[in-house]
Scaffold this motif. Sequence first.
Motif, mmCIF file in Angstrom:
data_model
loop_
_atom_site.group_PDB
_atom_site.id
_atom_site.type_symbol
_atom_site.label_atom_id
_atom_site.label_comp_id
_atom_site.label_asym_id
_atom_site.label_seq_id
_atom_site.Cartn_x
_atom_site.Cartn_y
_atom_site.Cartn_z
ATOM 1 N N PHE A 15 83.827 -10.780 -15.185
ATOM 2 C CA PHE A 15 85.171 -10.396 -15.554
ATOM 3 C C PHE A 15 86.074 -11.514 -15.035
ATOM 4 C CE2 PHE A 15 82.687 -6.540 -15.036
ATOM 5 C CZ PHE A 15 82.934 -5.865 -16.226
ATOM 6 N N VAL A 16 86.827 -12.122 -15.928
ATOM 7 C CA VAL A 16 87.529 -13.369 -15.618
ATOM 8 C C VAL A 16 89.020 -13.115 -15.424
ATOM 9 C CG1 VAL A 16 88.151 -15.655 -16.482
ATOM 10 C CG2 VAL A 16 85.830 -14.758 -16.846
ATOM 11 N N ARG A 17 89.576 -13.710 -14.381
ATOM 12 C CA ARG A 17 91.027 -13.705 -14.197
ATOM 13 C C ARG A 17 91.479 -15.116 -13.830
ATOM 14 N NH1 ARG A 17 95.178 -9.792 -13.023
ATOM 15 N NH2 ARG A 17 93.616 -8.158 -12.788
ATOM 16 N N ASP A 18 92.299 -15.694 -14.692
ATOM 17 C CA ASP A 18 92.983 -16.939 -14.370
ATOM 18 C C ASP A 18 94.372 -16.557 -13.882
ATOM 19 O OD1 ASP A 18 91.073 -19.043 -15.278
ATOM 20 O OD2 ASP A 18 91.314 -18.009 -17.192
ATOM 21 N N TYR A 19 94.727 -16.985 -12.693
ATOM 22 C CA TYR A 19 96.003 -16.550 -12.131
ATOM 23 C C TYR A 19 96.768 -17.730 -11.550
ATOM 24 C CZ TYR A 19 94.253 -16.956 -7.318
ATOM 25 O OH TYR A 19 93.764 -17.443 -6.135
ATOM 26 N N THR A 20 98.064 -17.511 -11.355
ATOM 27 C CA THR A 20 98.925 -18.445 -10.644
ATOM 28 C C THR A 20 99.633 -17.681 -9.534
ATOM 29 O OG1 THR A 20 100.950 -18.082 -11.937
ATOM 30 C CG2 THR A 20 99.332 -19.644 -12.832
ATOM 31 N N PHE A 21 100.502 -18.381 -8.819
ATOM 32 C CA PHE A 21 101.239 -17.731 -7.737
ATOM 33 C C PHE A 21 102.070 -16.557 -8.258
ATOM 34 C CE2 PHE A 21 104.400 -20.659 -9.386
ATOM 35 C CZ PHE A 21 105.602 -19.969 -9.275
ATOM 36 N N LYS A 22 102.445 -16.584 -9.557
ATOM 37 C CA LYS A 22 103.238 -15.489 -10.113
ATOM 38 C C LYS A 22 102.470 -14.170 -10.070
ATOM 39 C CE LYS A 22 105.725 -18.535 -13.318
ATOM 40 N NZ LYS A 22 106.015 -18.810 -14.748
ATOM 41 N N ASP A 23 101.168 -14.220 -10.319
ATOM 42 C CA ASP A 23 100.347 -13.005 -10.269
ATOM 43 C C ASP A 23 100.239 -12.482 -8.838
ATOM 44 O OD1 ASP A 23 99.171 -12.895 -13.160
ATOM 45 O OD2 ASP A 23 98.932 -14.975 -12.519
ATOM 46 N N GLU A 46 107.627 -18.328 -3.039
ATOM 47 C CA GLU A 46 106.698 -19.448 -3.206
ATOM 48 C C GLU A 46 107.256 -20.764 -2.671
ATOM 49 O OE1 GLU A 46 109.621 -19.581 -6.236
ATOM 50 O OE2 GLU A 46 108.297 -17.919 -5.656
ATOM 51 N N GLY A 47 108.578 -20.804 -2.379
ATOM 52 C CA GLY A 47 109.183 -22.017 -1.857
ATOM 53 C C GLY A 47 109.491 -23.026 -2.937
ATOM 54 N N ASP A 48 108.485 -23.637 -3.493
ATOM 55 C CA ASP A 48 108.624 -24.640 -4.548
ATOM 56 C C ASP A 48 107.650 -24.266 -5.661
ATOM 57 O OD1 ASP A 48 108.623 -26.832 -6.208
ATOM 58 O OD2 ASP A 48 108.190 -28.303 -4.649
ATOM 59 N N ALA A 49 108.163 -23.906 -6.817
ATOM 60 C CA ALA A 49 107.306 -23.428 -7.908
ATOM 61 C C ALA A 49 106.312 -24.489 -8.369
ATOM 62 C CB ALA A 49 108.161 -22.961 -9.083
ATOM 63 N N LYS A 50 106.651 -25.772 -8.167
ATOM 64 C CA LYS A 50 105.729 -26.834 -8.560
ATOM 65 C C LYS A 50 104.632 -27.052 -7.526
ATOM 66 C CE LYS A 50 109.124 -29.347 -11.360
ATOM 67 N NZ LYS A 50 109.858 -30.628 -11.549
ATOM 68 N N ASN A 51 104.901 -26.637 -6.310
ATOM 69 C CA ASN A 51 103.919 -26.757 -5.230
ATOM 70 C C ASN A 51 104.007 -25.496 -4.368
ATOM 71 O OD1 ASN A 51 101.942 -27.881 -3.564
ATOM 72 N ND2 ASN A 51 103.465 -28.870 -2.256
ATOM 73 N N PRO A 52 103.623 -24.340 -4.927
ATOM 74 C CA PRO A 52 103.866 -23.056 -4.256
ATOM 75 C C PRO A 52 103.077 -22.915 -2.963
ATOM 76 C CG PRO A 52 102.456 -22.755 -6.172
ATOM 77 C CD PRO A 52 102.946 -24.166 -6.220
ATOM 78 N N ASP A 53 103.681 -22.211 -2.029
ATOM 79 C CA ASP A 53 103.042 -21.960 -0.740
ATOM 80 C C ASP A 53 103.555 -20.627 -0.223
ATOM 81 O OD1 ASP A 53 101.641 -22.149 1.613
ATOM 82 O OD2 ASP A 53 103.108 -23.454 2.594
ATOM 83 N N LEU A 54 102.798 -19.562 -0.472
ATOM 84 C CA LEU A 54 103.186 -18.245 0.011
ATOM 85 C C LEU A 54 101.993 -17.562 0.648
ATOM 86 C CD1 LEU A 54 101.860 -16.282 -2.351
ATOM 87 C CD2 LEU A 54 104.005 -16.670 -3.506
#
Length: 292
Positions: A15-23, A46-54
């Motif tokens: 079962f596949v999930r591709d995710y980003t910091f938004k998920d 996330e601080g910086d959406a281009k380089n998220p860090d949360l």
Amino acid sequence: MAISTEIVGKTFGPFVRDYTFKDLEICALGCGAGWDGRVDLEYVNEGDAKNPDLKVLPIFAVPLTVNEEMTTTLDYGFDYSGSLHYGIDVHFHAPFNMNDHIETFVTQEAIWDRGEGRGSLSKQVGKSYSADGTHLCTVDTYDCCIYDGGWGGEQPPRDSVEYPDREPDFAYEETYGYNWPLVYRLMGDWHQQHIDWSYTEQTGLECPIAHGVSSAGVAMRHVISLLFPGHPEAMTRFKCRFTSPVLPGVRLRTIVWKTAEGEAKFRMVNADAPDSKPFLNHGIVEWDPARA
């Protein structure tokens, strides 16, 4: 369709999930993070959406296994309208990235018969792997199908947690938001009992109920804040049973007993009716003190 045990022991997936910091943020928001614009913002900033860090709320591990795709694929003949999430036991092996391609393999480990009028109990075990093959987490999940008991299967094993015979060491109170289930649905649990008022009226409930995983995520935020604040990555295990549905708007109280270094027991109860049946029971949380 009658209950069939033919799939017991079989593994399904990936079962596949591709995710980003938004998920990651959606999951945390569906568990109440940032409800007042201040609480637990580390899970949603996330601080910086281009380089998220949360910080990642570790409950994100559960919807990788517990989602509609998995439920409908592992169909052993149960009545979906009577399916209720019974419990989880999650072990965390490695941290989540800010974005990833995750593959989860789910084994149908058991189907038990609780008896006529009490339903069946199903156990699935999901193992999730990062794109580079790292084993991220193992999720034991249990479902009670209330209309499917009395078919002649084995009784489930006993599962209980012994609590210390003393007052709790910590407590955390918070009101469950009315729209949190609407947000948590975006993680892939689309059951109508969490949004459709006419559906829940038919089941005898006064309004749509919280997802069990969402309420567990609320308790998880609480225990992290109480036991190892600011370090959710230190969590190694989280276990609980869903023993009563959470209705949006209820005031929750998570009560915690620290039982050892890196181990605690917890319950989540109704803060305004603490002697009523707990919402979450048989709770265990474990963490690595060296990472806290």
